[in-house]
Design a protein around this motif. Structure first.
Motif, PDB file in Angstrom:
ATOM      1  N   ALA A  51       0.835  -1.204   0.000  1.00 31.17           N
ATOM      2  CA  ALA A  51       0.000   0.000   0.000  1.00 31.17           C
ATOM      3  C   ALA A  51       0.871   1.256   0.000  1.00 31.17           C
ATOM      4  O   ALA A  51       0.618   2.206  -0.748  1.00 31.17           O
ATOM      5  N   MET A  52       1.908   1.221   0.816  1.00 28.95           N
ATOM      6  CA  MET A  52       2.817   2.381   0.912  1.00 28.95           C
ATOM      7  C   MET A  52       3.533   2.609  -0.423  1.00 28.95           C
ATOM      8  O   MET A  52       3.666   3.737  -0.903  1.00 28.95           O
ATOM      9  N   ARG A  53       3.953   1.520  -1.047  1.00 34.19           N
ATOM     10  CA  ARG A  53       4.687   1.606  -2.317  1.00 34.19           C
ATOM     11  C   ARG A  53       3.806   2.228  -3.410  1.00 34.19           C
ATOM     12  O   ARG A  53       4.252   3.107  -4.161  1.00 34.19           O
ATOM     13  N   ILE A  54       2.556   1.787  -3.479  1.00 33.15           N
ATOM     14  CA  ILE A  54       1.667   2.319  -4.523  1.00 33.15           C
ATOM     15  C   ILE A  54       1.313   3.782  -4.241  1.00 33.15           C
ATOM     16  O   ILE A  54       1.256   4.613  -5.146  1.00 33.15           O
ATOM     17  N   GLN A  55       1.120   4.083  -2.961  1.00 33.91           N
ATOM     18  CA  GLN A  55       0.830   5.481  -2.620  1.00 33.91           C
ATOM     19  C   GLN A  55       1.989   6.391  -3.039  1.00 33.91           C
ATOM     20  O   GLN A  55       1.787   7.452  -3.640  1.00 33.91           O
ATOM     21  N   LYS A  56       3.212   5.969  -2.728  1.00 34.45           N
ATOM     22  CA  LYS A  56       4.404   6.787  -3.081  1.00 34.45           C
ATOM     23  C   LYS A  56       4.549   6.885  -4.599  1.00 34.45           C
ATOM     24  O   LYS A  56       4.891   7.957  -5.125  1.00 34.45           O
ATOM     25  N   ALA A  57       4.300   5.779  -5.290  1.00 33.58           N
ATOM     26  CA  ALA A  57       4.397   5.796  -6.758  1.00 33.58           C
ATOM     27  C   ALA A  57       3.371   6.779  -7.324  1.00 33.58           C
ATOM     28  O   ALA A  57       3.662   7.538  -8.260  1.00 33.58           O
ATOM     29  N   GLY A  58       2.173   6.786  -6.733  1.00 32.68           N
ATOM     30  CA  GLY A  58       1.119   7.706  -7.171  1.00 32.68           C
ATOM     31  C   GLY A  58       1.520   9.156  -6.945  1.00 32.68           C
ATOM     32  O   GLY A  58       1.371  10.007  -7.826  1.00 32.68           O
ATOM     33  N   GLU A  59       2.076   9.426  -5.761  1.00 34.38           N
ATOM     34  CA  GLU A  59       2.499  10.806  -5.458  1.00 34.38           C
ATOM     35  C   GLU A  59       3.586  11.265  -6.433  1.00 34.38           C
ATOM     36  O   GLU A  59       3.586  12.399  -6.894  1.00 34.38           O
ATOM     37  N   TYR A  60       4.491  10.348  -6.723  1.00 33.63           N
ATOM     38  CA  TYR A  60       5.586  10.660  -7.653  1.00 33.63           C
ATOM     39  C   TYR A  60       5.018  11.012  -9.036  1.00 33.63           C
ATOM     40  O   TYR A  60       5.354  12.055  -9.614  1.00 33.63           O
TER      41      TYR A  60
END
Ligand code: RI2
Length: 314
Positions: A51-60
């Motif tokens: 979940a954290m990885r996808i959230q960070k990828a989205g923010e990027y």
């Protein structure tokens, strides 16, 4: 937690930032497709880490360009699906499949929305019309192309759309379809507007008050159209409505490199010259006749109702 993004995600970021991939709908689909690939990039240790990885990828990805609201809206659909899957108590493999399917659905619905906009908007094009379009919008072109496929006969003026000349792309696409198209400079719009019955443009973002953010020069075209009593139609998917504007936030206008306006060598020779290169402008609702969405045609003042329905706001 620091997150290592895949090379394909970084490439998508770069393609959007450099406008290799452009057009508000297309860049949303590219970002969502890239997030889908990112889902399977790493064998995550846990649901939380995923979940954290996808959230960070989205923010990027969201930070690649600031204006087109389709980009964060598309990305948020994916990030929210992770949370939804967690609430459904899916295990990690099921969660990844669920998120991947959400991405496929978004892309599919986006393509269908553009088609539907074409079908709805084409009803407002009549035989003998002269149309003017600005920049290069797939949704606006869907309206024009659908009307043509229905056998309607009309002429199109395409403004070249400085500084990146996306209007040339529009002129090429229309000419390839066999549509009668004339490329004009942006500055010639007022001269020819008296011949124009309808202006059809796209949108990068729509504020809840019905104001439309689109390629720089759109508001000038709309003002001239109002003066000439030509109709102004905006073709845009509902994911271009900005929820943040309901809470008082303004849509950020991207300012791009001065070297898109004048060559670096020339500007270096004239260091006292300042350059401003906004990529978008805001057309107020009173300059727009209606907005064609996949849910139907709305007067700009009706966008608030559509927003409340879509986001289930009381
Ligand atoms: P569709 C484009 O922005 C243009 O402003 C165009 O009118 C708008 O996106 C909508 O395009 P840019 O990416 O989504 O060229 O209708 O800066 O294709």
């Amino acid at each position: 937690m620091s997150v290592e993004f895949s090379p394909q995600l970084k490439q998508t970021f770069e393609d959007i930032r450099s406008m290799k991939v452009r057009g508000a709908g297309r860049l949303a689909r590219a970002a969502v497709a890239s997030l889908k690939e990112e889902v399977f990039y790493v064998n995550d240790e846990s649901v939380d880490k995923f979940a954290m990885r996808i959230q960070k990828a989205g923010e990027y990805l969201k930070s690649s360009r600031p204006t087109a609201v389709s980009l964060p809206n598309g990305i948020n659909t994916i990030v929210k699906s992770v949370q939804k899957g967690i609430q459904m108590k899916l295990d990690l493999d099921q969660l990844k499949e669920f998120v991947s399917k959400t991405a496929d659905d978004f892309i599919q619905k986006s393509i269908e929305a553009q088609k539907k906009i074409g079908e709805i908007g084409a009803k407002r094009i009549t035989n003998g019309d002269t149309i003017l379009t600005h920049c290069n919008s797939q949704s606006a072109l869907s309206v024009i192309k659908t009307a043509f496929k229905e056998g309607k006969s009309f002429k199109v003026f395409a403004t070249e759309t400085r500084p990146r000349y996306q209007g040339r792309l529009t002129a090429k696409w229309l000419a390839d379809e066999g549509i009668d198209v004339t490329l004009i400079t942006d500055g010639a719009a007022r001269l020819y507007m008296r011949k124009v019955d309808k202006v059809v443009v796209g949108a990068d973002a729509i504020a809840v008050n019905g104001a439309v953010v689109n390629k720089i020069g759109t508001s000038t075209v709309a003002a001239i159209a109002k003066e000439s009593r030509s109709r102004v139609m905006v073709a845009a998917e509902t994911y271009k409505i900005s929820p943040q504007t309901y809470f008082g936030e303004l849509i950020e206008i991207e300012i791009r490199s001065p070297y898109e306006v004048a060559p670096k060598g020339w500007l270096d020779k004239h260091p006292k010259i300042k350059v401003l290169n906004p990529a978008f402008d805001v057309t107020p609702p009173e300059y727009i006749d209606f907005i064609i969405t996949e849910k139907g045609i709305y007067p700009p003042q009706g966008i608030i109702m559509l927003f409340k329905e879509l986001y289930e706001v009381q």
